[in-house]
Every structure is written in structure tokens, then in C-alpha cells.
Design a protein around this motif. Structure first.
Motif, PDB file in Angstrom:
ATOM      1  N   ASN A 153      -1.075 -17.834  13.478  1.00  0.00           N
ATOM      2  CA  ASN A 153       0.302 -18.107  13.878  1.00  0.00           C
ATOM      3  C   ASN A 153       0.422 -18.402  15.371  1.00  0.00           C
ATOM      4  O   ASN A 153       1.508 -18.655  15.874  1.00  0.00           O
ATOM      5  N   ARG A 154      -0.722 -18.373  16.073  1.00  0.00           N
ATOM      6  CA  ARG A 154      -0.740 -18.722  17.495  1.00  0.00           C
ATOM      7  C   ARG A 154      -1.647 -19.923  17.742  1.00  0.00           C
ATOM      8  O   ARG A 154      -2.160 -20.128  18.830  1.00  0.00           O
ATOM      9  N   CYS A 155      -1.836 -20.732  16.694  1.00  0.00           N
ATOM     10  CA  CYS A 155      -2.667 -21.940  16.781  1.00  0.00           C
ATOM     11  C   CYS A 155      -1.843 -23.164  16.374  1.00  0.00           C
ATOM     12  O   CYS A 155      -1.199 -23.163  15.326  1.00  0.00           O
ATOM     13  N   ILE A 156      -1.868 -24.185  17.213  1.00  0.00           N
ATOM     14  CA  ILE A 156      -1.266 -25.478  16.893  1.00  0.00           C
ATOM     15  C   ILE A 156      -2.424 -26.450  16.719  1.00  0.00           C
ATOM     16  O   ILE A 156      -3.160 -26.719  17.675  1.00  0.00           O
ATOM     17  N   TRP A 157      -2.604 -26.976  15.504  1.00  0.00           N
ATOM     18  CA  TRP A 157      -3.815 -27.741  15.255  1.00  0.00           C
ATOM     19  C   TRP A 157      -3.584 -28.952  14.366  1.00  0.00           C
ATOM     20  O   TRP A 157      -2.601 -29.034  13.633  1.00  0.00           O
ATOM     21  N   LEU A 158      -4.516 -29.902  14.476  1.00  0.00           N
ATOM     22  CA  LEU A 158      -4.474 -31.130  13.686  1.00  0.00           C
ATOM     23  C   LEU A 158      -5.505 -31.054  12.573  1.00  0.00           C
ATOM     24  O   LEU A 158      -6.630 -30.594  12.795  1.00  0.00           O
ATOM     25  N   ASP A 159      -5.136 -31.521  11.383  1.00  0.00           N
ATOM     26  CA  ASP A 159      -6.069 -31.561  10.261  1.00  0.00           C
ATOM     27  C   ASP A 159      -6.958 -32.792  10.429  1.00  0.00           C
ATOM     28  O   ASP A 159      -6.668 -33.872   9.920  1.00  0.00           O
ATOM     29  N   ASN A 160      -8.055 -32.626  11.168  1.00  0.00           N
ATOM     30  CA  ASN A 160      -8.964 -33.734  11.450  1.00  0.00           C
ATOM     31  C   ASN A 160      -9.657 -34.248  10.194  1.00  0.00           C
ATOM     32  O   ASN A 160      -9.921 -35.441  10.058  1.00  0.00           O
ATOM     33  N   MET A 161      -9.950 -33.344   9.259  1.00  0.00           N
ATOM     34  CA  MET A 161     -10.606 -33.769   8.036  1.00  0.00           C
ATOM     35  C   MET A 161      -9.710 -34.715   7.230  1.00  0.00           C
ATOM     36  O   MET A 161     -10.170 -35.740   6.712  1.00  0.00           O
ATOM     37  N   GLU A 162      -8.432 -34.396   7.173  1.00  0.00           N
ATOM     38  CA  GLU A 162      -7.507 -35.274   6.459  1.00  0.00           C
ATOM     39  C   GLU A 162      -7.392 -36.615   7.175  1.00  0.00           C
ATOM     40  O   GLU A 162      -7.225 -37.656   6.536  1.00  0.00           O
ATOM     41  N   GLY A 163      -7.498 -36.616   8.502  1.00  0.00           N
ATOM     42  CA  GLY A 163      -7.495 -37.874   9.238  1.00  0.00           C
ATOM     43  C   GLY A 163      -8.639 -38.766   8.811  1.00  0.00           C
ATOM     44  O   GLY A 163      -8.464 -39.983   8.623  1.00  0.00           O
ATOM     45  N   GLY A 164      -9.839 -38.187   8.649  1.00  0.00           N
ATOM     46  CA  GLY A 164     -10.972 -38.966   8.167  1.00  0.00           C
ATOM     47  C   GLY A 164     -10.749 -39.483   6.759  1.00  0.00           C
ATOM     48  O   GLY A 164     -11.115 -40.622   6.434  1.00  0.00           O
ATOM     49  N   ARG A 165     -10.129 -38.669   5.922  1.00  0.00           N
ATOM     50  CA  ARG A 165      -9.839 -39.103   4.548  1.00  0.00           C
ATOM     51  C   ARG A 165      -8.866 -40.291   4.547  1.00  0.00           C
ATOM     52  O   ARG A 165      -9.029 -41.246   3.783  1.00  0.00           O
ATOM     53  N   ILE A 166      -7.843 -40.219   5.396  1.00  0.00           N
ATOM     54  CA  ILE A 166      -6.844 -41.290   5.463  1.00  0.00           C
ATOM     55  C   ILE A 166      -7.505 -42.603   5.870  1.00  0.00           C
ATOM     56  O   ILE A 166      -7.244 -43.663   5.278  1.00  0.00           O
ATOM     57  N   ALA A 167      -8.380 -42.547   6.855  1.00  0.00           N
ATOM     58  CA  ALA A 167      -9.067 -43.757   7.313  1.00  0.00           C
ATOM     59  C   ALA A 167      -9.927 -44.346   6.199  1.00  0.00           C
ATOM     60  O   ALA A 167      -9.932 -45.564   5.980  1.00  0.00           O
ATOM     61  N   ALA A 168     -10.663 -43.484   5.480  1.00  0.00           N
ATOM     62  CA  ALA A 168     -11.541 -43.966   4.412  1.00  0.00           C
ATOM     63  C   ALA A 168     -10.730 -44.599   3.274  1.00  0.00           C
ATOM     64  O   ALA A 168     -11.084 -45.674   2.767  1.00  0.00           O
ATOM     65  N   ARG A 169      -9.655 -43.937   2.875  1.00  0.00           N
ATOM     66  CA  ARG A 169      -8.831 -44.500   1.791  1.00  0.00           C
ATOM     67  C   ARG A 169      -8.286 -45.876   2.174  1.00  0.00           C
ATOM     68  O   ARG A 169      -8.226 -46.793   1.335  1.00  0.00           O
ATOM     69  N   TYR A 170      -7.879 -46.006   3.424  1.00  0.00           N
ATOM     70  CA  TYR A 170      -7.298 -47.273   3.881  1.00  0.00           C
ATOM     71  C   TYR A 170      -8.335 -48.393   3.833  1.00  0.00           C
ATOM     72  O   TYR A 170      -8.068 -49.487   3.310  1.00  0.00           O
ATOM     73  N   LEU A 171      -9.539 -48.136   4.332  1.00  0.00           N
ATOM     74  CA  LEU A 171     -10.567 -49.176   4.341  1.00  0.00           C
ATOM     75  C   LEU A 171     -11.007 -49.532   2.925  1.00  0.00           C
ATOM     76  O   LEU A 171     -11.228 -50.706   2.608  1.00  0.00           O
ATOM     77  N   LEU A 172     -11.125 -48.536   2.069  1.00  0.00           N
ATOM     78  CA  LEU A 172     -11.489 -48.815   0.673  1.00  0.00           C
ATOM     79  C   LEU A 172     -10.407 -49.625  -0.034  1.00  0.00           C
ATOM     80  O   LEU A 172     -10.704 -50.478  -0.882  1.00  0.00           O
ATOM     81  N   SER A 173      -9.139 -49.362   0.316  1.00  0.00           N
ATOM     82  CA  SER A 173      -8.036 -50.097  -0.316  1.00  0.00           C
ATOM     83  C   SER A 173      -8.083 -51.579   0.025  1.00  0.00           C
ATOM     84  O   SER A 173      -7.522 -52.408  -0.691  1.00  0.00           O
ATOM     85  N   LEU A 174      -8.763 -51.915   1.127  1.00  0.00           N
ATOM     86  CA  LEU A 174      -8.905 -53.312   1.547  1.00  0.00           C
ATOM     87  C   LEU A 174     -10.247 -53.889   1.094  1.00  0.00           C
ATOM     88  O   LEU A 174     -10.685 -54.920   1.610  1.00  0.00           O
ATOM     89  N   GLN A 175     -10.890 -53.200   0.170  1.00  0.00           N
ATOM     90  CA  GLN A 175     -12.131 -53.645  -0.480  1.00  0.00           C
ATOM     91  C   GLN A 175     -13.354 -53.585   0.420  1.00  0.00           C
ATOM     92  O   GLN A 175     -14.370 -54.218   0.139  1.00  0.00           O
ATOM     93  N   HIS A 176     -13.306 -52.822   1.487  1.00  0.00           N
ATOM     94  CA  HIS A 176     -14.496 -52.637   2.318  1.00  0.00           C
ATOM     95  C   HIS A 176     -15.432 -51.636   1.648  1.00  0.00           C
ATOM     96  O   HIS A 176     -14.992 -50.570   1.205  1.00  0.00           O
ATOM     97  N   THR A 177     -16.711 -51.976   1.571  1.00  0.00           N
ATOM     98  CA  THR A 177     -17.702 -51.067   0.994  1.00  0.00           C
ATOM     99  C   THR A 177     -18.895 -50.861   1.930  1.00  0.00           C
ATOM    100  O   THR A 177     -19.599 -49.857   1.824  1.00  0.00           O
ATOM    101  N   GLN A 178     -19.115 -51.803   2.845  1.00  0.00           N
ATOM    102  CA  GLN A 178     -20.183 -51.662   3.843  1.00  0.00           C
ATOM    103  C   GLN A 178     -19.537 -51.107   5.116  1.00  0.00           C
ATOM    104  O   GLN A 178     -19.094 -51.852   5.990  1.00  0.00           O
ATOM    105  N   ILE A 179     -19.477 -49.786   5.183  1.00  0.00           N
ATOM    106  CA  ILE A 179     -18.653 -49.125   6.197  1.00  0.00           C
ATOM    107  C   ILE A 179     -19.523 -48.346   7.172  1.00  0.00           C
ATOM    108  O   ILE A 179     -20.394 -47.571   6.770  1.00  0.00           O
TER     109      ILE A 179
END
Length: 334
Positions: A153-179
Motif C-alpha cells: 500500500n506504499r508502492c506505486i508501480w507499473l505492470d511492466n509484464m502487461e506492457g510487454g504483452r500489449i506490445a506482442a499482441r499488437y505486433l501479432l495482430s499486424l501479422q508480424h512473426t519475425q520479431i
């Protein structure tokens, strides 16, 4: 330099009366109070902040520890804390950790010695036990960009793992596979978690991240340039890159363009942080927005709440990065 004794003599009152006026204390008549205030203005007397804090039992400073001064990301963090300090009539005291455990410890200790009872600390090098010890000494110490379950309750933090997931989903949605992935070589949680989230989604899609397409370097413009050169030298085809931060992404883009690759025509690039330069790079950078100033303001407000300077209210502790689509990414070419 004008002292409290000078004011007392000129106003023909005791130093105790001057102190009561300075600290808005009781037992001072209206006429006497005004006379003292007039003398203070005439003489240019400025009360000592530490003396006032001792008299009122309330600190007048809000402290912040950041790794360095030159990085725009950390400048935004410090600015967010300063906004809260200014709005609460407090002064900001800033110290730097310089990416060193010992320097981080010294920076926190210095602010404590300066009577900062509300502290926002960005620490990546100190271990949990040391930070928990500091937290036990200073109720108003809040960690930013760091999560320790014992003081969640004394930590302000970013979910970095979810950030990586968001980036991967976005690139895959554009048909990128050689990443490809360009990551920081610093041994801290952020790069590890971002890559873990990124790899998780790629593996689930049947397109795991290749070791040949993973490089690490300093999280700077130069580091991004060197990482891009490493990727090109390996002669393994890739159509897009996920970079640890915007600086590395922009450094990589310059190398790709210099070597005849169009961004995003030949190679798409995604950054992380959404610092100011990402909006003005060419092409404008697609990136994950890290709401660092908003988080810093929340952390500073929480520090004051835990220090008893404000009423406690619910505060958002976990933040999720958001995708900002600009010009550096396009669909995979058929």
C-alpha cells in the motif's frame, strides 16, 4: 542576515512573540501581530524552514530520490512530485541515486537527515530488506516503480509484464512473426518483466522469440544504435523490433535508416515510455505510454497522507501502460 532577535528588538517584543507570529501561534494580539509582520517585511526577515518545522512539528519539505537528472523520464517523475509539493506549500528536496545501491542509500539517508518526513523514492539497486528498514523509520516513504508485497500500500508501480504483452499482441495482430527484441542490459526488474510478458504472448501464438533476435545494451540512444547494429550483423531476418524504451527505439531507427531499411516499410519499431522525444522523432514513434508524471503525483500525495499531512484516501497503486499508435509500425508486408 536579519535574525529573529533583530525583528524582536525593532518590534519591541520578545523573540517568543516573534516565533508565535511566524508559526501562527495563539496568545498574540492583532495589533502586535501586525506590528511584527510589518517589521519582518521592512527588515526582509525570512524564517528558517527547519526552525519553523521544529516549532510546528510538521516538515515543510517533500523529498524525492531519482537515479539521474538528465533522463527526461526521471525529470517527469521529479516534476510530478514538485507539483504536489508546490500545491501543498512545501519545498522540494531532490537527491540522485546514480544507479548504485550505496549512492541510493546515501541519497535516502540525506533526505531523512534533512527532516523530509514525506519521501518518494525510485530505487532499483537497493534490496527489499534495506528499503523496508527505511520505510519503518519514515512512515511517509513511498516507493515508485517498485513493488514490495510487505508494504504494497506504499508502492506505486507499473505492470511492466502487461506492457510487454500489449506490445506482442499488437505486433501479432499486424501479422508480424519475425520479431526482434532490443532490451536493457541493466539487472533490474523492468527489462526482465517487459521481455517476459512479450515472450509469453509470442510463445502462446506459436512464434517464440529467437535468441538470435534478442540483444541487450545500455538503455540509451547509443545503446539502441549498437543493439540495432548487432541485429543486422546476425543476418537473421526480422520485420519488427520491440525496444526496452524510446531512446533505444529511436537509436535503432537511425541505424536501420542509415543501412537502407525504411521504417516502418521494411522494419516496424515499438518503444516504451512515451517520453516527449517520441512524438517528434521521424517517423513518430509508436510506443507504450508510461504515465510517470501521474504516478509521481499519486506517490507524492500518498507520502503526505502517510505522513499525516492529509486525510488518507484510496490511491491507485498499480498502473497499466497504454499503446500509443503513431507512425513507426505498419502491417507485415505480404
Amino acid at each position: 542576515m536579519v535574525t529573529i532577535n533583530d525583528v524582536a528588538k525593532a518590534a519591541q517584543v520578545s523573540t517568543a512573540t516573534v516565533s508565535r507570529v511566524v508559526n501562527n501561534g495563539p496568545k498574540v494580539g492583532a495589533k502586535t501581530r501586525q506590528r511584527v509582520l510589518d517589521v519582518m517585511e521592512q527588515l526582509g526577515y525570512r524564517p528558517n524552514a527547519n526552525a519553523r518545522a521544529l516549532a510546528s512539528q510538521r516538515s515543510t519539505t517533500l523529498g524525492v530520490v531519482i537515479p539521474e537528472l538528465t533522463d527526461p523520464f526521471f525529470a517527469s517523475l521529479a516534476n510530478g512530485v514538485e507539483v504536489v509539493a508546490r500545491n501543498n506549500g512545501m519545498q522540494l528536496l531532490l537527491s540522485t541515486g546514480l544507479q548504485s545501491a550505496e549512492t541510493e542509500r546515501q541519497a535516502i539517508q540525506l533526505l531523512i537527515e534533512q527532516r523530509c518526513e514525506a519521501l518518494v523514492v525510485h530505487s532499483k539497486k537497493l534490496d527489499d530488506a534495506t528499503l523496508l528498514e527505511f520505510a519503518s523509520q519514515v512512515p511517509g516513504l513511498i516507493l515508485i516503480d517498485r513493488y514490495i508485497p510487505a508494504i504494497k500500500n506504499r508502492c506505486i508501480w507499473l505492470d511492466n509484464m502487461e506492457g510487454g504483452r500489449i506490445a506482442a499482441r499488437y505486433l501479432l495482430s499486424l501479422q508480424h512473426t519475425q520479431i526482434a527484441c532490443i532490451n536493457s542490459l541493466h539487472e533490474i526488474d523492468d527489462p526482465r518483466l517487459r521481455q517476459e510478458g512479450f515472450e509469453q504472448i509470442l510463445s502462446e501464438s506459436g512464434h517464440p522469440l529467437s535468441d538470435q533476435l534478442t540483444v541487450r545494451n545500455e538503455p540509451t540512444l547509443k545503446g539502441g544504435e549498437l543493439a540495432a547494429q548487432q541485429l543486422l550483423a546476425r543476418d537473421t531476418p526480422f520485420s519488427c523490433v520491440f525496444a526496452y524504451n524510446d531512446a533505444m527505439a529511436i537509436g535503432a531507427i537511425s541505424v536501420f535508416e542509415d543501412n537502407g531499411f525504411k521504417v516502418p516499410g521494411d522494419i516496424s519499431v515499438v518503444g516504451f515510455d512515451d517520453v516527449l522525444i517520441s512524438r517528434y522523432s521521424r517517423p513518430k514513434l509508436t510506443t507504450l505510454h508510461y504515465p510517470i508524471q501521474e504516478m509521481a503525483e499519486s506517490a507524492a500525495t500518498l507520502a503526505l497522507q502517510f505522513n499525516g499531512s492529509e486525510s488518507t484516501e484510496s490511491t491507485k497503486c498499480k498502473y497499466i501502460p497504454t499503446l500509443v499508435k503513431r507512425e513507426s509500425v505498419s502491417p507485415e508486408q505480404a
